[in-house]
Design a protein around this motif. Structure first.
Motif, short mmCIF file in Angstrom:
data_model
loop_
_atom_site.label_atom_id
_atom_site.label_comp_id
_atom_site.label_asym_id
_atom_site.label_seq_id
_atom_site.Cartn_x
_atom_site.Cartn_y
_atom_site.Cartn_z
N ARG A 1 -62.08 -21.01 -82.11
CA ARG A 1 -61.12 -20.76 -81.03
C ARG A 1 -61.32 -21.76 -79.90
NH1 ARG A 1 -60.80 -14.43 -79.64
NH2 ARG A 1 -58.91 -15.16 -78.62
N ALA A 2 -62.57 -22.12 -79.64
CA ALA A 2 -62.84 -23.13 -78.61
C ALA A 2 -62.16 -24.45 -78.97
CB ALA A 2 -64.34 -23.33 -78.45
N THR A 3 -62.19 -24.80 -80.26
CA THR A 3 -61.54 -26.04 -80.70
C THR A 3 -60.04 -25.99 -80.45
OG1 THR A 3 -63.21 -26.29 -82.44
CG2 THR A 3 -61.20 -27.59 -82.67
N VAL A 4 -59.42 -24.84 -80.73
CA VAL A 4 -57.98 -24.69 -80.48
C VAL A 4 -57.68 -24.83 -78.99
CG1 VAL A 4 -56.04 -23.08 -80.58
CG2 VAL A 4 -57.60 -23.28 -82.53
N TYR A 5 -58.49 -24.19 -78.15
CA TYR A 5 -58.26 -24.29 -76.70
C TYR A 5 -58.46 -25.72 -76.20
CZ TYR A 5 -57.84 -19.24 -76.13
OH TYR A 5 -57.40 -17.95 -76.19
N ARG A 6 -59.37 -26.47 -76.85
CA ARG A 6 -59.54 -27.86 -76.45
C ARG A 6 -58.26 -28.64 -76.67
NH1 ARG A 6 -63.69 -29.20 -79.36
NH2 ARG A 6 -62.72 -30.41 -81.01
N HIS A 7 -57.59 -28.39 -77.79
CA HIS A 7 -56.35 -29.10 -78.07
C HIS A 7 -55.20 -28.60 -77.21
CE1 HIS A 7 -57.87 -31.56 -81.30
NE2 HIS A 7 -58.40 -30.51 -81.89
N ARG A 8 -55.35 -27.44 -76.62
CA ARG A 8 -54.32 -26.94 -75.70
C ARG A 8 -54.57 -27.39 -74.26
NH1 ARG A 8 -53.85 -20.67 -77.85
NH2 ARG A 8 -52.57 -21.14 -79.70
N GLN A 9 -55.59 -28.19 -74.07
CA GLN A 9 -55.96 -28.63 -72.72
C GLN A 9 -56.25 -27.42 -71.82
OE1 GLN A 9 -56.22 -31.80 -73.05
NE2 GLN A 9 -55.05 -31.71 -74.93
N ALA A 10 -57.01 -26.46 -72.36
CA ALA A 10 -57.40 -25.27 -71.61
C ALA A 10 -58.93 -25.22 -71.54
CB ALA A 10 -56.85 -24.01 -72.27
N PRO A 11 -59.55 -26.11 -70.72
CA PRO A 11 -61.02 -26.22 -70.71
C PRO A 11 -61.73 -24.94 -70.29
CG PRO A 11 -60.05 -27.49 -68.91
CD PRO A 11 -58.92 -27.07 -69.79
N ASP A 12 -61.12 -24.15 -69.38
CA ASP A 12 -61.76 -22.91 -68.95
C ASP A 12 -61.89 -21.94 -70.12
OD1 ASP A 12 -61.95 -23.95 -66.43
OD2 ASP A 12 -60.19 -22.89 -65.65
N ARG A 13 -60.81 -21.81 -70.89
CA ARG A 13 -60.85 -20.92 -72.05
C ARG A 13 -61.79 -21.46 -73.11
NH1 ARG A 13 -59.47 -15.96 -71.88
NH2 ARG A 13 -58.75 -15.99 -74.03
N GLU A 14 -61.80 -22.77 -73.28
CA GLU A 14 -62.70 -23.39 -74.25
C GLU A 14 -64.16 -23.08 -73.90
OE1 GLU A 14 -63.99 -27.82 -75.95
OE2 GLU A 14 -62.42 -27.63 -74.43
N MET A 15 -64.51 -23.27 -72.61
CA MET A 15 -65.89 -23.01 -72.19
C MET A 15 -66.23 -21.52 -72.30
SD MET A 15 -68.83 -23.93 -71.32
CE MET A 15 -68.64 -25.68 -71.12
N LEU A 16 -65.26 -20.66 -72.05
CA LEU A 16 -65.49 -19.22 -72.20
C LEU A 16 -65.90 -18.88 -73.63
CD1 LEU A 16 -65.25 -16.48 -70.68
CD2 LEU A 16 -62.94 -16.31 -71.61
N MET A 17 -65.21 -19.46 -74.61
CA MET A 17 -65.54 -19.24 -76.01
C MET A 17 -66.94 -19.79 -76.34
SD MET A 17 -62.91 -17.64 -77.34
CE MET A 17 -62.67 -16.86 -75.74
N LEU A 18 -67.24 -20.99 -75.83
CA LEU A 18 -68.54 -21.61 -76.11
C LEU A 18 -69.67 -20.81 -75.49
CD1 LEU A 18 -67.61 -25.36 -75.57
CD2 LEU A 18 -67.99 -24.20 -77.74
N ASN A 19 -69.47 -20.33 -74.27
CA ASN A 19 -70.52 -19.55 -73.61
C ASN A 19 -70.77 -18.24 -74.34
OD1 ASN A 19 -71.04 -21.41 -71.59
ND2 ASN A 19 -69.59 -20.51 -70.15
#
Length: 749
Positions: free
Chosen positions: A272-290
């Protein structure tokens, strides 16, 4: 009612109503396929927009002759099912109450029975139907109503069908329902006998849809197969295509709702973090990674911590190079703790091994970007894993990519270009669109460095075409504009170079890509300084100064030390008032990379030694060189101690550590040598050499030791530890302080 062209109504809803009427009539007589074949143009206009869901969930491709017929059948079943009050994607499992007592169900039941899609059950306690009775009479008898009431329900159902089909695009739940209907119809046609066979069928369909380029359909079938590994493979491998569709989130949520192990949940979070990265949603990406990191830490899972830190490194690559580097180093240490570098380790499955080698390659890339020759050792380690163990083509392609940059910085452009083209062939073969674009990006810089500017500009064309056709990752797009600008600059087209640099800066600033923004600032400053040097126009100098000021005003996390140094020197170099830094893309000596500050200081002092300065200045320089080397020695010694402790090797290497400590230039090395001799004389009968040296090394480092620490270090029981510590104190080798749990033993004096 015939849907002929002459009788085709002008109003879109009237056209839909006519088509629905014709479809219901044809379905009742089992001639729906013949109707679609008779009017292919009209049928395609009505059905083609549904093909992505019907063909994706079934066997036929959109271009197959039967795809339109299967779509017509699926759309009719689906639209009628959407009349159900509960919106279940099925025309079965309708309860007794719905058939007999719930008026909200009657429009759907009237349409479904009239079309022959379902048949009313035989509720003998309510109504006894006659043999061959029509659907109208059967439902009138069950509901206790006249035929006029039945037809009112039927017309209401048809009107709602028009509303459903006119509502475009369908909502995500309706899209998923259409996929389900199309899938169930195909499974019925294929006569798949049982659940295991169905799962195998879905796996085959997922792989076929991936090859056909329908990532959403591939993801859908992986979900139906309940195959998380396949699901994550599709999600990771096609994240760019999947990021643009809300249906992806619904499919991921459905998998997330299942009972998953911690490792499976971590894998889903990373995808999911990878998908958010491609959506240019860094906050959501970092939320998934954390969240993934929290889960891995909670279960002390070294393998998953290695994978998660690798993903964190990827997140920070375009934002903070130092943090990315630290994450990759941490990732490798966790992987090695899990035995990823051994055939008998925990990371023996393909996914974990690929993640480990991927991290090695990305760590090597970070070394390469720093012109650090340690890149070669990391690349060789990755090459060994690829050669000796089963690693995917995507990882092999990444390795070739990194070798290409390594050879470029080593000054071997032919080997670099060859490696990049090997990577390009791999990525094109596996259909990795993003990596294909990145490889073309790298080839731009390689060709302009080889002074083949025409091929450099040509290498940018696939990226430009991709950007014109759809979204391209901002980091790739910004870097493409920068590299293309350099090619134009060296080809003598300064105006086009400025345009490309400014496009790069705009993309980077909008996407918060500070490293790329600073590269664009630097290149623009260089170009304007050159224009000022050539024409003397003050405005060009001012524009160059503004771009350098923007770079130097960036925080340390947004710019590398090398870029800061280059920015400070740029104006002097271009205008001929300073020394050229040169060689910024060539590897530095190993020790200069590992101990950059100390080695820079040493070089500066050695330069002073060749100058005709007073003797005391030479003396200060020589002493400063000694001090710098001592600082390097101390740093290496601390790193060695940390490594020994982390891997439980203090006892095994204690003697060597004591020897190094006593001879490493410490101010009290005489005292340490004396202590070592005293312990040899008075403790040899009590402790063997390895344990004696380990205890002494711990005391020299920490100043004291307690009973539990001694027992763990010497691998003895607490009672034995207490006796031996007391004996060492009696012999004058230790001094006891404190009482009870606070008791500590220190070196005397």
């Amino acid at each position: 009612m015939s849907p002929s062209r002459s009788s085709h109504p002008a109003d879109p809803r009237a056209r839909l109503a006519a088509a629905i009427e014709a479809a219901i009539t044809a379905q009742r007589s089992r001639t729906l396929g013949e109707l679609i074949r008779r009017y292919p143009g009209l049928s395609r206009r009505l059905l083609r927009r549904y093909l992505r869901w019907t063909a994706g969930a079934a066997r036929a491709r959109p271009a197959d002759p039967d795809a339109l017929i299967e779509a017509g059948e699926a759309v009719l079943h689906w639209a009628v099912s959407q009349l159900r009050p509960d919106r279940a994607p099925s025309l079965s499992d309708i309860g007794r109450d719905a058939w007999l007592d719930l008026p909200a169900w009657r429009p759907m039941l009237a349409v479904a029975c009239q079309a022959g899609l379902v048949q009313a059950p035989d509720f003998r306690d309510r109504y006894r139907r006659s043999p061959g009775e029509s659907a109208v009479d059967n439902l009138c008898g069950l509901w206790g109503v006249g035929s006029s009431t039945f037809y009112r329900h039927l017309e209401r159902g048809k009107q709602r069908l028009v509303e459903i089909l006119a509502d475009w695009p369908p909502t995500v739940p309706r899209r998923l329902a259409l996929r389900r209907i199309a899938q169930d119809l195909q499974l019925a046609r294929s006569a798949v006998p049982d659940e295991p066979s169905r799962a195998d069928w879905h796996r085959r369909q997922s792989n076929e849809q991936r090859l056909a380029g329908d990532a959403l359909a591939a993801l859908w079938h992986a979900l139906q197969a309940d195959d998380l590994t396949l699901f994550l493979t599709v999600l990771h491998g096609h994240a760019l295509e999947l990021a643009g569709d809300a249906e992806t989130d619904a499919l991921v949520e459905r998998f997330s709702a299942r009972a998953l192990s911690p490792r499976q949940r971590i894998g889903l979070l990373l995808a999911r973090a990878t998908v958010y990265r491609h959506r240019q949603a860094p906050d959501r990406e970092m939320l998934m990674l954390n969240e993934a990191q929290r889960l891995a830490q909670q279960h002390d899972d070294a393998l998953q911590l290695g994978i998660v830190h690798g993903a964190l490194g990827k997140y920070h690559e375009s934002r903070d190079g130092d943090r990315a580097f630290a994450c990759y180093e941490t990732s490798v240490s966790f992987f090695r703790r899990a035995g990823a570098d051994r055939d008998d380790g925990e990371a023996t499955d393909d996914t974990a091994l690929s993640a480990y080698v991927t991290t090695l390659v990305r760590l090597a890339w970070q070394y390469v970007l720093r012109n650090d020759p340690r890149a070669r050792a990391v690349l060789d380690a990755a090459e060994t894993q690829v050669r000796e163990r089963k690693v995917g083509a995507d990882v092999t392609g990444m390795l070739e990519q990194t070798w290409g940059e390594y050879w470029r910085r080593a000054g071997e452009l032919d080997r670099a270009i060859a490696a990049k083209h090997r990577a390009l062939l791999i990525f094109e073969r596996i259909g990795d669109r993003r990596s294909v674009l990145v490889t073309h990006l790298n080839l731009i810089s390689l060709y302009w460095e080889a002074k083949d500017y025409a091929r450099a500009i040509e290498a940018a064309e696939p990226i430009q075409r991709a950007a014109a056709a759809g979204p391209v990752e901002p980091a790739i797009l910004a870097s493409t504009h920068i590299n293309l600008g350099v090619a134009y600059f060296w080809n003598g087209d300064a105006d086009r170079a400025v345009a490309e640099y400014e496009r790069a800066l705009d993309v980077a600033l909008r996407a918060d890509l500070r490293l790329q923004a600073n590269r664009a600032h630097f290149n623009l400053a260089e170009l304007f300084y050159k224009r000022f040097a050539a024409g003397g126009e003050r405005a060009h100098e001012q524009r160059g100064d503004a771009h350098i000021a923007a770079m130097l005003g960036a925080s340390r996390s947004e710019i590398t030390p090398a870029m800061v140094d280059a920015a400070r020197k740029l104006k002097g170099e271009v205008l001929g008032t300073g020394e050229s830094s040169g060689g910024e893309n060539r590897f530095v000596p190993m020790e200069a990379a590992v101990h950059a500050d100390a080695m820079t200081e040493i070089v500066g002092h050695r330069s002073l030694l060749v100058l005709p300065v007073p003797p005391e200045e030479h003396a200060r320089a020589r002493l400063a060189i000694v001090a710098a080397y001592q600082a390097i020695s101390q740093a290496e010694l601390q790193a060695a101690v940390a490594h020994l402790e982390a891997h439980g090797l203090m006892e095994r290497f204690g003697a060597e550590l004591v020897r190094l400590r006593t001879g490493a230039g410490h101010e009290d090395n005489g005292r340490e040598r004396a202590l070592s001799r005293a312990w040899i004389d008075r403790a040899t009968d009590l402790l063997p050499e390895e344990r004696r040296n380990a205890v002494l090394a711990r005391l020299l480092r920490d100043g004291a030791i307690n009973k539990s620490g001694y027992a763990e270090l010497c691998n003895v029981s607490p009672a034995t530890a207490s006796k031996q510590l007391a004996a060492l104190a009696e012999r004058g080798l230790l001094q006891q302080t404190g009482k009870g749990p606070s008791t500590r033993y220190r070196l005397p004096g």
